[in-house]
Design a protein around this motif. Sequence first.
Motif, PDB file in Angstrom:
ATOM      1  N   ASP A  77       0.727  -1.276   0.138  1.00 54.60           N
ATOM      2  CA  ASP A  77      -0.121  -0.130  -0.011  1.00 54.60           C
ATOM      3  C   ASP A  77       0.992   1.321  -0.019  1.00 54.60           C
ATOM      4  OD1 ASP A  77      -2.462  -1.668   0.413  1.00 54.60           O
ATOM      5  OD2 ASP A  77      -1.593  -1.880   2.402  1.00 54.60           O
ATOM      6  N   TYR A  78       1.945   1.146   0.734  1.00 52.94           N
ATOM      7  CA  TYR A  78       2.818   2.495   0.943  1.00 52.94           C
ATOM      8  C   TYR A  78       4.188   2.334   0.283  1.00 52.94           C
ATOM      9  CZ  TYR A  78      -0.258   4.544   4.532  1.00 52.94           C
ATOM     10  OH  TYR A  78      -1.180   5.128   4.988  1.00 52.94           O
ATOM     11  N   LEU A  79       4.862   3.363  -0.077  1.00 53.24           N
ATOM     12  CA  LEU A  79       5.968   3.273  -0.553  1.00 53.24           C
ATOM     13  C   LEU A  79       7.058   3.023   0.550  1.00 53.24           C
ATOM     14  CD1 LEU A  79       8.110   3.630  -2.933  1.00 53.24           C
ATOM     15  CD2 LEU A  79       7.893   6.054  -2.656  1.00 53.24           C
ATOM     16  N   ASN A  80       8.064   2.158   0.563  1.00 55.50           N
ATOM     17  CA  ASN A  80       8.811   1.699   1.498  1.00 55.50           C
ATOM     18  C   ASN A  80      10.324   1.911   1.500  1.00 55.50           C
ATOM     19  OD1 ASN A  80       9.387   0.260   4.133  1.00 55.50           O
ATOM     20  ND2 ASN A  80       9.987  -1.565   2.757  1.00 55.50           N
ATOM     21  N   PHE A  81      10.743   2.551   2.414  1.00 56.79           N
ATOM     22  CA  PHE A  81      12.186   2.882   2.622  1.00 56.79           C
ATOM     23  C   PHE A  81      12.968   2.466   3.838  1.00 56.79           C
ATOM     24  CE2 PHE A  81      10.929   5.830  -0.666  1.00 56.79           C
ATOM     25  CZ  PHE A  81      11.941   5.690  -1.567  1.00 56.79           C
ATOM     26  N   LEU A  82      12.241   1.332   4.551  1.00 55.83           N
ATOM     27  CA  LEU A  82      12.772   0.723   5.843  1.00 55.83           C
ATOM     28  C   LEU A  82      13.512  -0.565   5.448  1.00 55.83           C
ATOM     29  CD1 LEU A  82       9.667   0.774   8.346  1.00 55.83           C
ATOM     30  CD2 LEU A  82      12.086   1.431   8.693  1.00 55.83           C
ATOM     31  N   GLY A  83      14.357  -0.829   5.986  1.00 55.17           N
ATOM     32  CA  GLY A  83      15.343  -1.832   5.880  1.00 55.17           C
ATOM     33  C   GLY A  83      15.689  -2.535   7.498  1.00 55.17           C
ATOM     34  N   ALA A  84      16.818  -2.363   7.932  1.00 58.06           N
ATOM     35  CA  ALA A  84      17.403  -2.633   9.189  1.00 58.06           C
ATOM     36  C   ALA A  84      17.107  -4.187   9.548  1.00 58.06           C
ATOM     37  CB  ALA A  84      16.735  -1.777  10.169  1.00 58.06           C
ATOM     38  N   GLY A  85      17.582  -4.930   8.494  1.00 56.56           N
ATOM     39  CA  GLY A  85      17.617  -6.532   8.744  1.00 56.56           C
ATOM     40  C   GLY A  85      16.352  -7.172   8.154  1.00 56.56           C
ATOM     41  N   CYS A  86      15.505  -6.431   7.672  1.00 55.24           N
ATOM     42  CA  CYS A  86      14.290  -7.025   6.782  1.00 55.24           C
ATOM     43  C   CYS A  86      13.948  -6.234   5.679  1.00 55.24           C
ATOM     44  CB  CYS A  86      13.075  -7.278   7.731  1.00 55.24           C
ATOM     45  SG  CYS A  86      11.881  -8.364   7.003  1.00 55.24           S
ATOM     46  N   TRP A  87      14.511  -6.564   4.452  1.00 57.34           N
ATOM     47  CA  TRP A  87      14.291  -6.040   3.346  1.00 57.34           C
ATOM     48  C   TRP A  87      13.371  -6.199   2.160  1.00 57.34           C
ATOM     49  CZ3 TRP A  87      18.828  -8.676   4.930  1.00 57.34           C
ATOM     50  CH2 TRP A  87      19.629  -7.755   5.645  1.00 57.34           C
ATOM     51  N   GLN A  88      13.104  -5.195   1.494  1.00 54.30           N
ATOM     52  CA  GLN A  88      11.987  -5.490   0.610  1.00 54.30           C
ATOM     53  C   GLN A  88      12.831  -5.610  -0.888  1.00 54.30           C
ATOM     54  OE1 GLN A  88       8.914  -2.417  -0.061  1.00 54.30           O
ATOM     55  NE2 GLN A  88       7.542  -3.450  -1.109  1.00 54.30           N
ATOM     56  N   HIS A  89      12.695  -6.798  -1.332  1.00 57.24           N
ATOM     57  CA  HIS A  89      13.500  -7.141  -2.769  1.00 57.24           C
ATOM     58  C   HIS A  89      12.309  -7.781  -3.573  1.00 57.24           C
ATOM     59  CE1 HIS A  89      17.569  -6.697  -1.752  1.00 57.24           C
ATOM     60  NE2 HIS A  89      17.591  -7.159  -0.531  1.00 57.24           N
ATOM     61  N   TYR A  90      12.600  -7.845  -4.718  1.00 56.23           N
ATOM     62  CA  TYR A  90      11.655  -8.560  -5.701  1.00 56.23           C
ATOM     63  C   TYR A  90      11.894 -10.038  -5.641  1.00 56.23           C
ATOM     64  CZ  TYR A  90       9.396 -10.300  -9.941  1.00 56.23           C
ATOM     65  OH  TYR A  90       8.599 -10.816 -10.741  1.00 56.23           O
ATOM     66  N   VAL A  91      10.574 -10.885  -5.450  1.00 51.25           N
ATOM     67  CA  VAL A  91      10.469 -12.198  -5.342  1.00 51.25           C
ATOM     68  C   VAL A  91      10.137 -12.593  -6.650  1.00 51.25           C
ATOM     69  CG1 VAL A  91       9.502 -14.096  -4.194  1.00 51.25           C
ATOM     70  CG2 VAL A  91      10.140 -11.976  -2.722  1.00 51.25           C
ATOM     71  N   PRO A  92      10.968 -13.341  -7.378  1.00 51.82           N
ATOM     72  CA  PRO A  92      10.490 -14.207  -8.570  1.00 51.82           C
ATOM     73  C   PRO A  92       9.239 -15.039  -8.301  1.00 51.82           C
ATOM     74  CG  PRO A  92      12.825 -14.161  -8.444  1.00 51.82           C
ATOM     75  CD  PRO A  92      12.331 -13.762  -7.328  1.00 51.82           C
ATOM     76  N   ALA A  93       8.281 -15.042  -9.372  1.00 54.80           N
ATOM     77  CA  ALA A  93       7.182 -15.970  -9.095  1.00 54.80           C
ATOM     78  C   ALA A  93       7.686 -17.545  -8.892  1.00 54.80           C
ATOM     79  CB  ALA A  93       6.220 -15.937 -10.073  1.00 54.80           C
ATOM     80  N   ILE A  94       8.789 -17.987  -9.597  1.00 57.57           N
ATOM     81  CA  ILE A  94       9.041 -19.623  -9.391  1.00 57.57           C
ATOM     82  C   ILE A  94       9.357 -19.773  -7.904  1.00 57.57           C
ATOM     83  CG2 ILE A  94      11.419 -18.792  -9.704  1.00 57.57           C
ATOM     84  CD1 ILE A  94      11.425 -21.636 -11.191  1.00 57.57           C
ATOM     85  N   CYS A  95      10.072 -18.730  -7.063  1.00 57.65           N
ATOM     86  CA  CYS A  95      10.135 -18.892  -5.827  1.00 57.65           C
ATOM     87  C   CYS A  95       8.748 -19.280  -4.845  1.00 57.65           C
ATOM     88  CB  CYS A  95      10.665 -17.927  -4.975  1.00 57.65           C
ATOM     89  SG  CYS A  95      12.399 -17.155  -5.748  1.00 57.65           S
ATOM     90  N   ASP A  96       7.850 -18.778  -5.323  1.00 58.67           N
ATOM     91  CA  ASP A  96       6.618 -19.025  -4.362  1.00 58.67           C
ATOM     92  C   ASP A  96       5.985 -20.275  -4.979  1.00 58.67           C
ATOM     93  OD1 ASP A  96       6.701 -16.815  -2.814  1.00 58.67           O
ATOM     94  OD2 ASP A  96       5.667 -15.752  -4.274  1.00 58.67           O
ATOM     95  N   GLU A  97       6.314 -20.588  -6.295  1.00 64.40           N
ATOM     96  CA  GLU A  97       5.529 -21.828  -6.808  1.00 64.40           C
ATOM     97  C   GLU A  97       6.271 -22.960  -6.142  1.00 64.40           C
ATOM     98  OE1 GLU A  97       3.682 -24.093  -9.494  1.00 64.40           O
ATOM     99  OE2 GLU A  97       3.419 -22.003  -8.961  1.00 64.40           O
ATOM    100  N   ILE A  98       7.795 -22.907  -6.141  1.00 61.64           N
ATOM    101  CA  ILE A  98       8.172 -24.195  -5.744  1.00 61.64           C
ATOM    102  C   ILE A  98       7.999 -24.290  -4.121  1.00 61.64           C
ATOM    103  CG2 ILE A  98      10.478 -25.312  -5.238  1.00 61.64           C
ATOM    104  CD1 ILE A  98       9.624 -25.232  -8.097  1.00 61.64           C
ATOM    105  N   ASN A  99       8.099 -23.197  -3.211  1.00 67.60           N
ATOM    106  CA  ASN A  99       7.859 -23.345  -1.816  1.00 67.60           C
ATOM    107  C   ASN A  99       6.719 -23.501  -1.222  1.00 67.60           C
ATOM    108  OD1 ASN A  99       6.897 -20.858  -1.351  1.00 67.60           O
ATOM    109  ND2 ASN A  99       8.832 -19.843  -1.297  1.00 67.60           N
ATOM    110  N   SER A 100       5.751 -23.259  -2.231  1.00 67.52           N
ATOM    111  CA  SER A 100       4.260 -23.767  -1.948  1.00 67.52           C
ATOM    112  C   SER A 100       3.818 -25.212  -2.171  1.00 67.52           C
ATOM    113  CB  SER A 100       3.196 -22.774  -2.607  1.00 67.52           C
ATOM    114  OG  SER A 100       3.467 -22.800  -3.968  1.00 67.52           O
ATOM    115  N   ARG A 101       4.830 -25.800  -2.908  1.00 71.04           N
ATOM    116  CA  ARG A 101       4.312 -27.324  -3.302  1.00 71.04           C
ATOM    117  C   ARG A 101       4.224 -28.086  -2.020  1.00 71.04           C
ATOM    118  NH1 ARG A 101       5.855 -29.457  -8.334  1.00 71.04           N
ATOM    119  NH2 ARG A 101       6.364 -31.397  -7.517  1.00 71.04           N
ATOM    120  N   GLY A 102       3.250 -28.916  -1.963  1.00 69.82           N
ATOM    121  CA  GLY A 102       2.905 -29.597  -0.630  1.00 69.82           C
ATOM    122  C   GLY A 102       3.985 -30.342   0.093  1.00 69.82           C
TER     123      GLY A 102
END
Length: 467
Positions: A77-102
């Motif tokens: 919802d908001y534009l984010n410039f917070l990091g400090a140990g937990c960062w906003q990076h782009y997550v390729p769709a294939i990462c969610d596809e594989i780690n959501s396999r049963g």
Amino acid sequence: MAIKGFKNHPYIPNSVPEVQQEMLKEIGLNCLEDLHKEVPQELKLTKNMNLPKAFQSEYELRRHVEGLLKKNKSCNDYLNFLGAGCWQHYVPAICDEINSRGEFLTAYGGEPYNDFGRFQTLFEYQSLVAELVDMEVVNVPTMDWSQAAATAVRMASRIADRKEVLVPKAMDHEKFLAMKNYCDPDITLVPVEYDKNTGLMDLKDLKKKLSSKTAVVYFENPSYLGFIEVNGQKISDMAHEIGALSLVGVDPSSLGVMEPPVKYGADIICGDLQPLGIHMNYGGGQSGFMATMDDEKFVMEFPSRLFGIAPTTVEGEYGFGDVAYDRTSFGHHREHGKEYVGTQSALWGITAGVYLATMGPKGMEELGQNILQKSQYAISRLNELEGVVGSKFSSVNFKEFVVDFNATGKTVKEINRELLQRGIFGGKDLSCEFPELGQCALYCVTEIHTKTDIDKLITAIEEILRS
């Protein structure tokens, strides 16, 4: 019906008062409350919880929870410039596809008779991270960077047979406390001062504090405050000269453009996998890793699982399984294990492996260059604002940087409050964690930020400072 021998909960093991007291006596405590003595009293619940009445249907419950969740404003919802140990990076769709396999998402522990696939994926993850950090042995992930650093410190203490650890004062205070909690009572953490102009570890103070008691020197590169520690080789050499080890914490997203710590003397490397294809998950997408060379004195000190590859009786076929399983707390040694290891974040290890396989060396290099260019652009634009210093320290930064607002007449808290009204999460307020810096904030820029995003931030800050 009463059950003979039970005075308390018949279905909760070790709840008999006599059994509890015997266990407490064994570890030198008097009561169960002693286990939580470090928790401040004001954080403890001293009355019954004020729970609402139970909902009568699943629909009512879902509607209620969704209503609560809608009150939250996320980085979608908001534009984010917070990091400090937990960062906003782009997550390729294939990462969610594989780690959501049963077979991955619902797997627990797992043993050879039912879990061949997960063993192989974790071996592949270990191999990819090992290539990234240019080391030979990588563990199945810990919970987060803090635990990885703390565990690595204890490993180093056992290897060096010493009980003192030097750490940078310019580190995340929460991580320091987690490490302190992990190391108490037998290992002492000693903070080393930082140069007020560069942020780099003060080598004079380091030299003064190094001694025959020092087991390991821990530092981070890039640092918590974003600057690159250019004295890494000097720090490692100074540690090695007095028989101590060098432990380096690293942000893996930097390793496409920066040398891995082993190139400047690191004996152990640790860090967080979260930048490698893992969503922030409300601050919960953390996953720590540790890496060493394939030296028995290091390998045998890993408390967590290590997966290896071995030939089978069938020519050309290979199997995957635990390496030196006996050294673990769940192996044959049990109470003689290096330290207790429970449920870990193996799913995120699989995800990081997918990310690294997708990106490849060229992709990681492009990621690092992208972050460097955009963060430097943000710093240069911030320097254009009256009273604002885009980077408090003169050192080169990667991804994060300390913005100095001391000369603006406004506090970071005031600026961040007004940024929120404009749909922007500002940088982390450092005034409590680092009071000597005054009104400074830790800003984060990654590959997800566009020029338009950064310009929007600059415009918003400019308007706030004029008001």
